[in-house]
Scaffold this motif. Sequence first.
Motif, PDB file in Angstrom:
ATOM      1  N   LYS A  45     -24.599 122.896 -45.809  1.00 58.15           N
ATOM      2  CA  LYS A  45     -25.547 122.755 -46.921  1.00 58.15           C
ATOM      3  C   LYS A  45     -26.670 121.772 -46.597  1.00 58.15           C
ATOM      4  O   LYS A  45     -27.777 121.903 -47.102  1.00 58.15           O
ATOM      5  CB  LYS A  45     -24.822 122.323 -48.189  1.00 58.15           C
ATOM      6  N   ARG A  81     -20.457 131.899 -50.484  1.00 55.74           N
ATOM      7  CA  ARG A  81     -20.166 131.957 -51.923  1.00 55.74           C
ATOM      8  C   ARG A  81     -21.372 131.594 -52.778  1.00 55.74           C
ATOM      9  O   ARG A  81     -21.439 131.952 -53.948  1.00 55.74           O
ATOM     10  CB  ARG A  81     -19.006 131.026 -52.260  1.00 55.74           C
ATOM     11  N   SER A  82     -22.322 130.875 -52.209  1.00 53.17           N
ATOM     12  CA  SER A  82     -23.486 130.394 -52.965  1.00 53.17           C
ATOM     13  C   SER A  82     -24.657 131.364 -52.952  1.00 53.17           C
ATOM     14  O   SER A  82     -25.680 131.099 -53.576  1.00 53.17           O
ATOM     15  CB  SER A  82     -23.964 129.054 -52.386  1.00 53.17           C
ATOM     16  N   TYR A  83     -24.543 132.469 -52.231  1.00 53.37           N
ATOM     17  CA  TYR A  83     -25.667 133.399 -52.062  1.00 53.37           C
ATOM     18  C   TYR A  83     -25.244 134.831 -52.330  1.00 53.37           C
ATOM     19  O   TYR A  83     -24.098 135.204 -52.098  1.00 53.37           O
ATOM     20  CB  TYR A  83     -26.224 133.291 -50.632  1.00 53.37           C
TER      21      TYR A  83
END
Length: 176
Positions: A45, A81-83
């Motif tokens: 990140k 998981r964030s995209y």
Amino acid sequence: ALSEFGKKVLLVDGNFSAPNLGIHLNILNPEKHMHHVMERAINPKEAVHNLDNFDVIPADVHGDIVKNPLKLRDRLKNLKRSYDYVLIDSSPALNEETLATMLASDHLFVVTTPDYATLSMTLKAIKLAQQRGTRIDGLILNRVYDKDFELSLEDIEKTSEVPVLAVVPHDVSVPE
């Protein structure tokens, strides 16, 4: 284009030996990049660069050889998981970096050009991906001149047994 449809998109430079994704996006000397992620020097990140509508993790154009590119899937798994979409740009050569990209991917789009030399390498890449169980969704033909000396779409699809999903015409303004 995906981000313009409201999707959250991350581009990742998986070409560690000759990275250029950052260069194309005017990220010339990133302080944090994929080489750091691969070395576990930073959390993935921390290497994310926010652009207008999407994010990117560039690699370091001055970076050392990544010792174990096959760890790419592991390094990216929490980011996925964030995209909505994580797009990984790979090396054009058939090497361990390309294999790492294949193994880190759920779907594969093979970018190629409509000539015999490139098609032979494309066929090898398709075979390698199939052996590794990576789903190949299609081919994207790049730098198409639409000349008689190029292979036809039908010949490419018949030989590769993979559908051509898109054709990108040659355009001198692209390098410009």
